[in-house]
Design a protein around this motif. Structure first.
Motif, PDB file in Angstrom:
ATOM      1  N   TRP A 305       5.329  -6.305  -0.101  1.00  0.00           N
ATOM      2  CA  TRP A 305       4.613  -6.601  -1.349  1.00  0.00           C
ATOM      3  C   TRP A 305       5.533  -6.467  -2.557  1.00  0.00           C
ATOM      4  CZ3 TRP A 305       0.657  -9.266  -0.316  1.00  0.00           C
ATOM      5  CH2 TRP A 305      -0.227  -8.957   0.725  1.00  0.00           C
ATOM      6  N   ASP A 306       6.453  -5.485  -2.530  1.00  0.00           N
ATOM      7  CA  ASP A 306       7.377  -5.310  -3.656  1.00  0.00           C
ATOM      8  C   ASP A 306       8.267  -6.536  -3.818  1.00  0.00           C
ATOM      9  OD1 ASP A 306       6.330  -2.861  -4.149  1.00  0.00           O
ATOM     10  OD2 ASP A 306       7.919  -1.726  -3.126  1.00  0.00           O
ATOM     11  N   LEU A 308       7.589  -9.727  -3.325  1.00  0.00           N
ATOM     12  CA  LEU A 308       6.736 -10.900  -3.198  1.00  0.00           C
ATOM     13  C   LEU A 308       7.492 -12.165  -3.607  1.00  0.00           C
ATOM     14  CD1 LEU A 308       3.881 -11.670  -2.374  1.00  0.00           C
ATOM     15  CD2 LEU A 308       3.196 -11.451  -4.771  1.00  0.00           C
ATOM     16  N   GLU A 323       2.253 -12.590   3.574  1.00  0.00           N
ATOM     17  CA  GLU A 323       1.031 -12.233   2.843  1.00  0.00           C
ATOM     18  C   GLU A 323      -0.225 -12.648   3.635  1.00  0.00           C
ATOM     19  OE1 GLU A 323      -1.238 -13.237  -1.400  1.00  0.00           O
ATOM     20  OE2 GLU A 323       0.713 -14.128  -0.945  1.00  0.00           O
ATOM     21  N   THR A 347      -5.579  -5.600  -2.961  1.00  0.00           N
ATOM     22  CA  THR A 347      -4.865  -6.888  -2.971  1.00  0.00           C
ATOM     23  C   THR A 347      -3.521  -6.792  -2.271  1.00  0.00           C
ATOM     24  OG1 THR A 347      -3.932  -6.324  -5.134  1.00  0.00           O
ATOM     25  CG2 THR A 347      -5.988  -7.597  -5.107  1.00  0.00           C
ATOM     26  N   ALA A 348      -2.926  -5.603  -2.232  1.00  0.00           N
ATOM     27  CA  ALA A 348      -1.635  -5.418  -1.560  1.00  0.00           C
ATOM     28  C   ALA A 348      -1.705  -4.171  -0.689  1.00  0.00           C
ATOM     29  CB  ALA A 348      -0.509  -5.304  -2.583  1.00  0.00           C
ATOM     30  N   SER A 350      -1.101  -1.270   1.913  1.00  0.00           N
ATOM     31  CA  SER A 350       0.162  -0.816   2.515  1.00  0.00           C
ATOM     32  C   SER A 350       0.033   0.493   3.267  1.00  0.00           C
ATOM     33  CB  SER A 350       1.239  -0.682   1.437  1.00  0.00           C
ATOM     34  OG  SER A 350       0.839   0.269   0.465  1.00  0.00           O
TER      35      SER A 350
END
Length: 1008
Positions: A305-306, A308, A323, A347-348, A350
């Motif tokens: 995610w970081d 993206l 994603e 939304t992300a 982890s």
């Protein structure tokens, strides 16, 4: 009866199960041992569709490879074809399918029945999934099985190995037999599971619509779903819009369950992080991405995610950004591990903090479910399995040498403990037990433990006080466990890894592990005879265990001289000044005279007292009489009545002959024997215990426990522990590890040699065993049918113990019918010409007598033997002797001596009274007039003649009435005799548990 065979036949999009018949039974299996070459066999009859209630059955003619003149040739056989869904359901209960017909299922159908049960089991476990396949430019909807787990794969491999080769011989109707390639067993089984999964799923859905995955194109998905519930092999319409997107979407959706991600695709997984690796200091699970490499590279979802963007880099390779993968997989993972539902709104997503209970839920169930569905789970190595508390023991003797307290002698024990592979001392163990936590940190690593196990281990270690009885040490050295007295593998607290010892304890353990190192003892000078080499080794072994007060089970084969080995030990201990107390010898009534004669023959110096009969000494005079003798002989039947008198004597040791008499630990004489072995208060206990038996496991493994409860109490744990750790795993599941542990425990104390052992060097003459088939007369057949009907009616009406008794009574009457009608009716009419079996026995005995030989005839019906004796004397023109349990001891001895002297050529014996302990080597023929249900018991009886002293070949004849329950039981006995390591059922008790239909198949008369 016709034997029905069947096999799966690949045909068209699915296939079918084809049934046809072979006659006689077993001919198909025997004829198809190898598909390379076959002997010529008789023509094979055809099965027409006579089975009732067959689902979707229709007649079908198939080409089947038949053996003709040593080669394979095609033949057209008409049979019954079953569609796969109907066949799977029909195969589940073969007994019901064949009920009321003159047919029986062959081994091939039994294998396919097992396959059908596995297929239905996989359906119940949700192991089916819908797929879309691209074949020859078309898209085909199908149901398939998820890739097999290791246990499932092993079961399918076992099915393929058990599949008779006859199953591979059917050519599908759409194929030319000359070009047909015979499939391998594995291909046939895999085809059945593949086609069966598709057919069953469609049959169960029966046109019902299925929900569409949210990510699929609605129009394409609708065609796909309709094809899944329609007939097999249905293609999607050609030129369907977005067909390529549909194929990729289905592949992506099913990839976690199938493990069939596309090349280069990432997999979503889960990783458990312990508190020392998280920022908040608690347990945490994080989503990760795993590459398809071997070994795979791992990327935390947070890092994805970081970064993206269009791609991510993992392990030096670049992948499309995951994603969509993460967001699509998470709901499926949350269904399998509910704590993940807390990530669904992110939304992300982890990582997720979890409680200790949620960690345990992941370790105990969640991880397995996720991995089965195709989601990898990464766990700390020490948490994959529960941390075991292991121990290394250092043993030191207390005092200069072993005392005379047997296995209760105390030994100094130093414990070296390890938890999860790291050392732990008693103080640390106490701290961990106080915390009562399932996840603990020990020696810099996290370990999963059971708090109750730690508490039990601590109690055991505290209770031992640094010392253990010698019997406990021997149990630990043999593979037992230290807590609770339960054998290894029974949920115990401390697993013993190794045992080291010093002094006499080391000497004992070394020789128990390596019997060859046992010091030999000189044969006693008072022995009137010469011990064979193997008998000298038996004496050495008995003397060694006697020295340490350990119990010994001498289980040599019948006829190898167990008696003389024990007599040699009795002489040895007295000549060496090891005891001045008498030895108690317990045996069946029938063997009292035999022991008295053998003791007088081999050890005339020993003073022998027989405590049996109405003239035996009373309690007040018995002690003095016993102490004035070296050996006291008594019987099992007297143990409960004379327990007080027997317990008042300080015995040097106790010898139990034919120890299978105490195989049931709940009988009174078994309980008394165990109490006598412990000794009475105020008296020294017997210094040793010896069990003599040719069948240490006659009925079930519980027999062994019962014998060892007398010999070495506690060695095999409690009765309940033994059942859980050994009896159930070995008898029910054939667990090789449990069997190996049991062998390690009992082997030092159980010596068994058989006649065929090269080390025995008996050079006995040959023993030839034959089965003689006889037929029923018309009178017998009519009576047999009547008893069958009566037995089935009573079994149908009765329940519980009443039904059990009714079944056994019916079976006994059927065996009597097979012997002779008069054995059931009790009429006083003539015997000649009314029984095929008796007529054949008379003919064979006539040949024996004419040839100058002698014979033993065993039966389990003494009352009928009373009528046989005068009948045989008249027909054979010679004297015939008889022996049963009612024969007085003095008369028994006289008749045995007369037979051995050749005064009568035929000896009629009841199996129980004459099947053990007798030397009847004058006979060279043994007849089993009726069948006992345990092959070991029959072998013992035959060994009355085939034993030391026999100079001629021994012929064993088993008379079996064809077409009756005797013939079917004969087949079962042969299977049991071939499986020598398995437990065999004794007597007829197991038959009382049969269902009415099973009973019908066992006893119904075959008209042919």
């Amino acid at each position: 009866m016709l034997t029905v065979h069947g096999s799966y036949v690949p045909h068209g999009p699915g296939g079918f199960v084809f049934l046809w018949a072979m006659d006689p039974e077993g001919e198909a299996d025997a004829a198809w041992r190898s598909l390379a070459a076959h002997p010529a066999v008789a023509p094979v009859p055809v099965l027409y569709p006579v089975l009732r209630g067959l689902p979707f059955a229709n007649t079908l003619t198939c080409v089947v490879w038949m053996p003709r003149r040593g080669t394979l040739a095609p033949a057209r056989v008409t049979g019954v074809a079953l569609s796969l869904p109907g066949a799977a359901q029909w195969l589940l209960d073969l007994d019901r399918a064949f009920q009321g017909t003159a047919l029986r299922p062959g081994r091939s159908l039994q294998v396919w029945s097992t396959a059908a049960k596995l297929l239905l089991e996989l359906l119940a476990r949700g192991r089916f999934l819908p797929v879309l396949r691209a074949e020859a430019g078309c898209l085909t909807a199908a149901w398939r099985l998820a890739p097999p787990e290791p246990a499932e794969a092993a079961r399918r491999a076992a099915l393929a190995a058990a599949l008779p080769d006859v199953c591979r011989a059917i050519v599908p109707p759409d194929r030319q037999y000359r070009a047909y390639r015979i499939p391998t067993p594995e291909e046939l089984v895999d085809g059945f599971f593949t086609a069966g999964a598709d057919a069953l799923a469609r049959d169960l859905l029966a046109g019902a619509p299925a929900p569409a995955p949210a990510a699929l194109n609605p129009a394409a998905a609708q065609h796909w779903l309709l094809a899944l519930v329609g007939p097999p092999g249905r293609d999607l319409p050609p030129g369907l819009p977005d067909a390529g997107d549909l194929l990729r979407a289905v592949d992506e959706w099913t990839a976690p369950a199938t493990g069939l991600y596309g090349p280069g695709q990432l997999r979503t997984g889960l990783r458990l992080l312990p508190p020392d690796r998280t920022r908040h200091g608690g347990w945490e699970v994080e989503l990760v991405l795993e590459t398809p490499d071997d070994p795979p590279a791992i990327l935390p979802a947070a890092a994805a995610w970081d970064g993206l963007g269009a791609e991510v880099e993992i392990g030096g390779r670049r992948y499309a950004h995951p994603e969509h993968r993460l967001l699509t997989d998470l709901p499926a993972m949350a269904r399998l591990y509910p704590p993940l539902t807390r990530l669904l709104g992110q939304t992300a997503p982890s990582a997720l903090p979890v409680s200790e209970d949620e960690v345990l839920a992941l370790l105990e169930e969640g991880a397995a479910l996720l991995q089965e569905a195709g989601f990898p789970v990464l766990l700390p190595a020490n948490l994959v399995r529960q941390g075991e508390l292991r121990a290394r023991l250092r043993l030191r003797p207390v005092g200069e040498g072993p005392g005379r307290f047997g296995l209760s002698e105390l030994v100094q024990v130093d414990w070296e403990l390890a938890l999860g592979g790291a050392p732990v001392d008693l103080r640390e163990l106490e701290r961990l037990a106080r915390e009562k936590r399932a996840l603990i940190r020990h020696a810099g690593q996290w370990v999963r433990v059971d708090p109750q196990v730690l508490a039990a281990a601590l109690r055991h270690l505290r209770g031992s006080g640094g010392r253990l009885p010698l019997g406990e040490v021997l149990r630990l050295a043999g593979g037992g466990a230290a807590a609770g007295g339960a054998p290894s593998g029974a949920g115990t607290a401390v697993e013993v890894e190794s045992v080291e010892a010093e002094g006499w304890v080391a000497n004992l353990l070394e020789r128990l592990r390596e019997p060859a190192r046992i010091e030999p003892v000189a044969p006693p000078g008072g022995l009137a005879g010469t011990l064979r080499p193997y008998q000298r080794r038996g004496l050495d072994w008995l003397a060694f265990l006697r020295r340490y007060g350990a119990g010994a089970c001498l289980a040599d084969d019948m006829g190898l001289g167990k008696t003389v080995q024990v007599i040699a030990l009795l002489l040895h201990e007295r000549e060496e000044g090891l005891t001045d107390r008498p030895t108690l010898l317990i045996c069946p009534v029938s063997l009292v005279g035999n022991w008295r004669r053998e003791l007088a023959r081999f050890a005339p110096s020993l003073r022998v007292l027989v405590h049996h009969g109405s003239g035996r000494a009373a309690e007040d005079g018995f002690v003095a009489a016993a102490l004035a003798h070296d050996v006291v002989i008594t019987t099992y039947s007297l143990l409960p009545r004379d327990e007080a008198a027997l317990a008042a004597v300080p015995w040097a040791g106790i010898v139990a002959d034919e120890a299978q008499n105490v195989k049931n630990p709940d009988t009174r004489h078994a309980e008394v024997l165990r109490r006598l072995a412990r000794g009475a208060p105020g008296l020294p206990p017997p210094g040793y215990r010896i069990a003599l038996t040719g069948t240490p496991v006659e009925n079930r493994l519980g027999d062994l426990w019962s014998i060892f409860a007398f010999l070495n109490p506690g060695l095999l744990g409690s009765r309940e522990d033994f059942q859980r750790a050994f009896a159930v795993p070995i008898e029910r599941y054939r667990d090789p590890e449990a069997a190996a542990r049991l062998r390690r425990l009992v082997q030092p104390f159980l010596l068994r040699r058989v006649k065929t052992d090269p080390a025995v060097e008996l050079d006995l003459p040959e023993k030839i065993e034959t089965t003689v088939y006889t037929t029923l007369t018309r009178e017998q057949a009519a009576l047999y049918e009547a008893v069958v009907q009566e037995t089935l009616e009573r079994a149908e009406r009765a329940e519980g113990i009443e039904r059990h008794g009714a079944v056994l009574a019916g079976l006994t009457r059927l065996k009597q019918v097979c012997n002779h009608p008069a054995a059931v009716t009790g009429d006083g009419g003539r015997l000649e010409g009314r029984s095929g079996k008796l007529d054949r026995l008379t003919e064979m005995l006539d040949e024996v007598v004419a040839g100058g030989d002698q014979a033993l005839v065993f039966t389990q019906f003494p009352s009928f033997a009373e009528r046989l004796r005068p009948y045989l004397e008249e027909r054979l023109g010679c004297p015939v002797l008889a022996l049963d349990g009612s024969t007085p001891q003095r008369e028994r001895d006289r008749r045995i001596a007369a037979f051995q002297a050749g005064e009568a050529p035929v000896f009629l014996l009841s199996l129980k009274a004459g099947g053990v302990g007798l030397n009847l080597t004058a006979a060279s023929h043994v007849f089993h007039f009726d069948r006992w249900w345990n092959p070991a018991v029959e072998d013992q009886a035959a060994d009355r003649a085939h034993r030391i002293g026999q100079a001629r070949r021994v012929l064993v004849h088993r008379l079996v009435t064809a077409g009756t329950l005797e013939e079917r039981i004969d087949r079962l006995l042969e299977e049991k005799r071939a499986l020598s390591a398995e437990v065999v059922a004794s007597g007829e008790a197991w038959l009382g548990q049969l269902s009415t239909e099973e009973l019908r198949r066992l006893i119904v008369l075959e008209k042919e």
